[in-house]
Design a protein around this motif. Sequence first.
Motif, short mmCIF file in Angstrom:
data_model
loop_
_atom_site.label_atom_id
_atom_site.label_comp_id
_atom_site.label_asym_id
_atom_site.label_seq_id
_atom_site.Cartn_x
_atom_site.Cartn_y
_atom_site.Cartn_z
N ASP A 131 3.05 12.17 -13.08
CA ASP A 131 1.78 13.07 -14.23
C ASP A 131 2.00 12.39 -15.59
O ASP A 131 1.18 12.13 -15.74
CB ASP A 131 2.10 14.53 -14.01
N GLU A 132 2.97 12.62 -15.97
CA GLU A 132 2.58 12.45 -17.75
C GLU A 132 2.44 10.45 -17.48
O GLU A 132 2.25 10.44 -18.10
CB GLU A 132 4.53 13.05 -17.96
N ALA A 133 3.27 10.44 -16.39
CA ALA A 133 2.88 8.52 -16.70
C ALA A 133 1.55 8.04 -15.93
O ALA A 133 0.70 7.16 -17.56
CB ALA A 133 3.97 7.72 -14.94
N ILE A 134 1.35 9.15 -15.32
CA ILE A 134 -0.52 9.06 -14.63
C ILE A 134 -1.43 8.84 -15.87
O ILE A 134 -2.14 8.79 -16.39
CB ILE A 134 -0.58 9.43 -13.36
N ARG A 135 -0.58 9.89 -17.05
CA ARG A 135 -1.84 10.64 -18.13
C ARG A 135 -1.63 8.93 -18.83
O ARG A 135 -2.69 9.31 -19.64
CB ARG A 135 -0.94 11.52 -18.71
N LEU A 136 -0.53 9.55 -19.65
CA LEU A 136 -0.33 7.84 -20.13
C LEU A 136 -1.06 6.61 -19.87
O LEU A 136 -1.90 5.73 -21.02
CB LEU A 136 1.00 7.31 -20.32
N ASN A 137 -1.12 6.13 -18.69
CA ASN A 137 -1.62 5.22 -17.84
C ASN A 137 -2.58 5.21 -15.92
O ASN A 137 -1.47 5.61 -15.64
CB ASN A 137 -0.16 4.43 -17.41
N PRO A 138 -3.47 5.80 -16.85
CA PRO A 138 -4.35 6.71 -15.66
C PRO A 138 -4.68 5.41 -14.35
O PRO A 138 -5.01 5.59 -13.27
CB PRO A 138 -5.64 6.51 -16.46
N SER A 139 -4.15 3.95 -14.57
CA SER A 139 -4.03 3.16 -13.31
C SER A 139 -2.79 2.81 -13.20
O SER A 139 -3.17 1.74 -12.00
CB SER A 139 -4.49 1.68 -14.29
N ASP A 140 -1.96 3.50 -12.67
CA ASP A 140 -0.41 3.58 -13.21
C ASP A 140 -0.63 3.90 -11.17
O ASP A 140 -0.51 4.60 -10.63
CB ASP A 140 0.29 4.14 -13.68
N VAL A 141 -0.69 2.45 -10.97
CA VAL A 141 -0.50 3.04 -9.31
C VAL A 141 0.57 3.36 -8.45
O VAL A 141 1.16 4.30 -7.38
CB VAL A 141 -1.57 1.83 -8.32
N PRO A 142 1.62 3.17 -9.08
CA PRO A 142 3.01 3.44 -8.40
C PRO A 142 2.94 4.72 -8.53
O PRO A 142 4.27 5.34 -8.12
CB PRO A 142 3.98 2.17 -9.29
N SER A 143 3.12 5.14 -9.82
CA SER A 143 3.62 6.85 -10.22
C SER A 143 2.09 7.37 -9.43
O SER A 143 2.84 8.27 -8.59
CB SER A 143 3.09 7.06 -11.67
N ARG A 144 1.14 6.83 -9.43
CA ARG A 144 0.43 7.71 -7.92
C ARG A 144 1.17 7.44 -6.96
O ARG A 144 1.09 8.67 -5.79
CB ARG A 144 -0.63 7.28 -8.33
N PHE A 145 1.74 6.96 -6.17
CA PHE A 145 2.28 6.56 -4.50
C PHE A 145 3.48 6.98 -4.96
O PHE A 145 4.23 8.01 -3.91
CB PHE A 145 2.47 4.71 -4.89
N GLU A 146 4.42 7.38 -5.75
CA GLU A 146 5.41 7.93 -5.50
C GLU A 146 5.48 9.61 -5.72
O GLU A 146 6.42 9.87 -5.16
CB GLU A 146 6.52 7.81 -7.19
N LYS A 147 4.28 9.60 -6.59
CA LYS A 147 3.95 11.26 -6.64
C LYS A 147 3.29 11.64 -5.35
O LYS A 147 4.48 12.73 -4.89
CB LYS A 147 2.63 11.25 -7.59
N ALA A 148 3.14 11.00 -4.70
CA ALA A 148 2.18 11.76 -2.83
C ALA A 148 3.63 12.05 -2.22
O ALA A 148 3.64 12.66 -1.12
CB ALA A 148 1.82 10.29 -2.82
N ARG A 149 4.71 10.81 -2.58
CA ARG A 149 6.00 10.88 -1.43
C ARG A 149 6.85 12.05 -1.65
O ARG A 149 7.41 12.35 -0.53
CB ARG A 149 6.33 9.33 -1.93
N ALA A 150 6.63 12.56 -3.41
CA ALA A 150 7.35 13.18 -3.65
C ALA A 150 6.98 14.19 -3.16
O ALA A 150 7.90 15.51 -2.75
CB ALA A 150 7.54 13.16 -4.60
N LEU A 151 5.67 15.24 -3.48
CA LEU A 151 5.07 15.96 -2.31
C LEU A 151 4.98 15.56 -1.44
O LEU A 151 5.50 16.83 -0.43
CB LEU A 151 3.67 15.59 -3.21
N SER A 152 5.24 15.10 -0.31
CA SER A 152 5.66 14.85 0.97
C SER A 152 6.91 15.41 1.97
O SER A 152 6.91 16.17 2.55
CB SER A 152 4.82 13.46 1.43
N LEU A 153 8.45 15.24 1.11
CA LEU A 153 9.17 15.16 0.74
C LEU A 153 9.44 17.11 0.63
O LEU A 153 10.65 17.75 1.16
CB LEU A 153 10.57 14.50 -0.25
#
Length: 299
Positions: A145-167
């Motif tokens: 979330d902090e990475a995305i806040r700093l860089n809203p176009s951060d695709v990898p962090s959004r993807f990895e966040k979704a994976r973590a939520l899934s786990l």
Amino acid sequence: MILSCSGWACTRLISVSKIPGGNPAARNDPEGFAIEFMICGDCGKNFCDRCHAPGSAFRAPRCAHCGGKLLPGRRLEQLSGRPRPAEVGHHDRAVAAIESGRFEDALRDLDEAVRLRPGYATAHHWRGVALAESGRHAEAIAAFDEAIRLNPSDVPSRFEKARALSLMERAAEALAAYEETIAVQPRYPAPQVNRAVLLLDGDRDAEALAVIDRAIALLTSGTAVGAGRYDLASAHSVKGAALVKLDRCEEALPVIDYAIDNGPDSWNDHYNKSVALEALGRIEESEIARSIGDSLRGA
């Protein structure tokens, strides 16, 4: 000299030439090469003219990785060999540690990197990766979330966040996070494939089939970004499972066979093939497929 662009999923190369106007071959292939670029004065990352922030007349563009000031590529020689800030060293050591599976070592370096530079977006991203790999998923989500806040176009962090939520079995939130990732980068197939898996797990089989068909169309169109070696095979694996669940077993078999022939060995593909063959009355073939699945699962 040829450099790589550090923009996410960018495949363009950067041609550095002293020829006025740039190397003619590079000028004639703008999809493959950039002749204009920026370089981060802190972390040294290079960004082609399509991958860096525009900046303004009064403020230089900033590096999407570390937040440092971007400088014109013509200053490459001047910046070569320039000492990097301490936080960059911590970041780079941490990435190497993650690649070799040393997650605790990585976290120590990343904690220091973000202490020295709280706005270091990719340090927060890699910190999230290390935390997720250590089973600390809630902390990983906060880092992403902090990475995305700093860089809203951060695709990898959004993807990895979704994976973590899934786990963490927070399926509804994971689906929403995958949808956000797709909205930011519609040509990235991995979140579409993972979203289809979650829909299948939730018995939303027709929705899953529609999503995975879109992912396959993207992967075969030649316009996908960030696609890996086995993404198309993985997509066929998910589609085959959806077709079996929808009792469309005749359609499922060639799809599953594609996944088996082109992807890594997966016991699940052979089990789905066994179920489809059994439903079609091909019992002996079904038993062979199940036996292969059992052996792979046992291994």
